[in-house]
Design a protein around this motif. Structure first.
Motif, short mmCIF file in Angstrom:
data_model
loop_
_atom_site.label_atom_id
_atom_site.label_comp_id
_atom_site.label_asym_id
_atom_site.label_seq_id
_atom_site.Cartn_x
_atom_site.Cartn_y
_atom_site.Cartn_z
N ARG A 22 1.29 -3.56 2.22
CA ARG A 22 2.62 -2.28 2.47
C ARG A 22 3.32 -1.58 1.76
O ARG A 22 4.13 -1.25 1.34
N LEU A 23 3.29 -2.36 0.16
CA LEU A 23 4.24 -2.14 -0.89
C LEU A 23 2.99 -1.33 -1.72
O LEU A 23 3.45 -1.27 -2.93
N ASN A 24 1.46 -1.00 -1.65
CA ASN A 24 1.14 -0.48 -2.47
C ASN A 24 1.44 0.80 -2.74
O ASN A 24 2.04 1.13 -1.83
N HIS A 25 0.41 1.24 -3.63
CA HIS A 25 0.80 2.38 -4.82
C HIS A 25 0.44 3.80 -3.93
O HIS A 25 -0.15 3.50 -3.32
N ALA A 26 1.01 4.92 -3.97
CA ALA A 26 0.79 5.59 -2.98
C ALA A 26 -0.13 6.27 -3.84
O ALA A 26 -1.03 6.77 -2.66
N SER A 27 -1.54 5.71 -4.32
CA SER A 27 -2.97 6.06 -4.96
C SER A 27 -3.92 5.20 -4.09
O SER A 27 -4.54 5.95 -3.59
N GLY B 66 -16.49 3.37 9.75
CA GLY B 66 -17.20 2.49 10.17
C GLY B 66 -16.17 0.91 9.85
O GLY B 66 -16.84 -0.09 9.90
N ASP B 67 -16.00 1.85 8.28
CA ASP B 67 -15.34 0.40 7.51
C ASP B 67 -13.78 -0.15 7.89
O ASP B 67 -12.73 1.14 8.72
N THR B 68 -13.33 -1.10 7.70
CA THR B 68 -12.10 -1.73 7.42
C THR B 68 -11.66 -1.49 5.90
O THR B 68 -12.13 -2.13 4.83
N VAL B 69 -9.65 -1.09 5.74
CA VAL B 69 -9.22 -1.44 4.49
C VAL B 69 -8.28 -2.50 4.55
O VAL B 69 -7.32 -1.57 5.34
N GLN C 192 -10.82 2.54 8.78
CA GLN C 192 -9.72 1.79 9.58
C GLN C 192 -8.83 0.72 8.37
O GLN C 192 -9.69 0.56 7.87
N VAL C 193 -7.50 1.39 8.88
CA VAL C 193 -6.41 1.58 7.16
C VAL C 193 -5.82 0.43 8.67
O VAL C 193 -4.95 0.61 9.50
N VAL C 194 -5.90 -1.32 8.24
CA VAL C 194 -5.36 -2.23 8.11
C VAL C 194 -3.98 -2.45 7.07
O VAL C 194 -3.82 -2.63 6.32
N VAL C 195 -2.33 -1.77 7.62
CA VAL C 195 -1.66 -2.15 6.44
C VAL C 195 -1.07 -3.47 7.06
O VAL C 195 -0.44 -3.02 7.77
N PHE C 196 -1.70 -4.44 5.74
CA PHE C 196 -0.36 -6.03 6.32
C PHE C 196 0.80 -5.73 5.70
O PHE C 196 1.00 -5.80 4.58
N PRO C 197 1.55 -6.36 6.23
CA PRO C 197 3.32 -6.99 5.80
C PRO C 197 3.63 -7.28 4.12
O PRO C 197 2.81 -8.55 4.12
N PRO D 274 7.07 2.67 3.74
CA PRO D 274 6.28 2.98 4.79
C PRO D 274 5.41 4.18 4.21
O PRO D 274 4.35 4.42 3.23
N GLN D 275 3.43 3.35 5.32
CA GLN D 275 2.17 3.97 4.27
C GLN D 275 1.40 4.98 5.23
O GLN D 275 2.54 5.89 6.15
#
Ligand SMILES: Cc1ncc(COP(=O)(O)O)c(C=O)c1O
Length: 419
Positions: A155-160, A148-151, A171-176, A418-419
């Motif tokens: 795109r280049l964030n660490h795997a953790s 119900g929330d958004t994060v 909901q995960v939105v991966v931005f360029p 890739p995320q």
């Protein structure tokens, strides 16, 4: 008279069990075999080096000394005698293990002292320690956002960070990478509570996030901003956030003690309200054994060293800049460092591997970073300088690259992880 053998003897005597191949069900045997073969064929099989020495600017492997050019021990503190003797004294006083989670069996005074010192370092009201930076990211993100929330995640964030986002169910939105327009677009459509999360210095590309702009965006949309300072803390002063004058404007600063601070452990510096909430709800905090006392004492000693010797971070950065310019002059495709990470783009995994092998023959340890750590086609050598490298080390390293540069014929540009 010899004592009668007790029926418990066979349980208490150490037994030596001959190694046997484990019996795996056929379906698992085929799965594991198939996956391993595929990794070998793609040049992605990884092996683990055994160092016979401490991780200084040089290390010994199989009796041979190599310049270590791929360690996050940026300031050389992992082997600093002040940290080592602090760890020894703490081991003598408190032991080498913590025994359980802090909520289960309590803390040593060192846990509280280190949290206080890290809060001071980051200019925050409170701080919470985790077993590692990985656990800090996973536990914090998963505790803060839910379905119900958004994060929003770079795109280049660490795997953790990626794993924390996935685990949260939000909901995960991966931005360029670094794309503020895309981040704003996602913010305008986000549902529920919104968290924006970014590395400050990106671990594989060595560049930095547009933090001031992200602060403004977060304020405008009422989003919570979390910044991972794993590769900046201690190298870029106390971190990129304070060095940009943004202390107090980033509500969650995450960091790790395992890189510039030379030991182990992750932390989140934030308000008391937020840290207290994490103490109750971050599963990687309360279901994980507390950091051991020697590690805490070593980190406390590291904080003393970086306060007294800020020139260490400056030197690690200056050597990275020198290495970068030298590589570019050789016509190699290096990315400009903002901290102490110089990625040298190689493209296909095999090219990175052959360059790493050639360097190794010359006495330089610089391991190839390949997919899935980086996107396909962007294998690289992730070169890291340390404050304890000498000028002669850097000159020798550049000589070796000059001899091997023809191995790299098709340098690509970095692309999305890739995320
Ligand atoms: C950006 C970033 N965040 C978090 C971590 C995890 O930190 P730790 O190694 O302390 O688990 C790393 C480790 O490489 C990292 O590069």
């Amino acid at each position: 008279m010899s004592p009668q053998p007790s029926p418990l003897d066979s349980l208490t005597q150490p037994q030596s069990i001959p190694a046997q191949p484990s019996a795996l069900p056929q379906v698992w045997q085929s799965f594991l075999h198939g996956q391993s073969q595929a990794l070998v064929q793609a040049g992605l099989w990884r092996t683990i080096e055994t160092l016979d020495s401490a991780p200084g600017p040089t290390v010994t492997i199989d009796g041979r000394e190599l310049i270590l050019l791929c360690s996050n021990n940026y300031l050389g503190l992992a082997t600093d005698p002040r940290l080592v003797s602090a760890a020894q004294a703490a081991a003598a006083r408190y032991g080498v293990g913590s025994g359980a989670s802090r909520l289960l069996s309590g803390s040593t005074p060192l846990h509280g002292q280190l949290e206080q010192r890290l809060a001071q370092l980051k200019g925050s009201e409170d701080c919470l320690l985790f077993g590692s930076g990985y656990l800090a990211n996973v536990g914090t993100i998963a505790a803060l956002v839910q379905p119900g929330d958004t994060v929003l995640s770079d795109r280049l964030n660490h795997a953790s960070i990626i794993d924390g986002c996935r685990l949260s169910g939000a909901q995960v939105v991966v931005f360029p990478h670094g794309d503020l327009a895309a981040a704003e677009q996602a913010l305008s459509q986000a549902r529920g509570k919104v968290l924006i999360v970014t590395d400050s210095v990106f671990s594989m590309d060595g560049d930095v996030a547009p933090l001031a702009e992200l602060v403004t965006l977060a304020d405008r949309y009422g989003a919570l901003l979390m910044v991972d300072e794993a590769h900046a803390t201690g190298v870029i002063g106390h971190g990129l956030v304070p060095s940009l004058g943004l202390s107090g404007r980033v509500p969650i600063v995450m960091g790790t003690c395992s890189k510039a601070l030379g030991s182990l452990g992750g932390f989140v510096a934030a308000s008391r309200l937020l840290c207290d909430y994490l103490r109750q709800r971050a599963r990687t905090f309360f279901f994980d054994t507390a950091l051991p006392p020697p590690v805490l004492a070593a980190t406390l000693a590291a904080l003393d060293v970086i306060a007294k010797e800020p020139e260490r971070g400056i030197r690690a950065q200056a050597l990275a800049t020198r290495l970068y310019h030298g590589l570019v002059q050789l016509g190699l495709s290096a990315l400009p460092p903002r901290a102490a990470i110089v990625p040298l783009m190689c493209g296909p995994a095999e090219l990175a591997l052959s360059l790493a092998s050639a360097l190794r023959r010359d006495g330089i340890l610089a391991l190839a970073v390949r997919p899935p750590t980086v996107p396909p086609g962007t294998a690289r050598l992730r070169l890291c300088t340390m404050a304890t490298h000498t000028d002669a080390h850097i000159a020798y390293i550049l000589d070796c690259f000059a001899r091997h540069k023809d191995l790299l014929r098709r340098p690509p540009t970095p692309s999305a992880q890739p995320q």
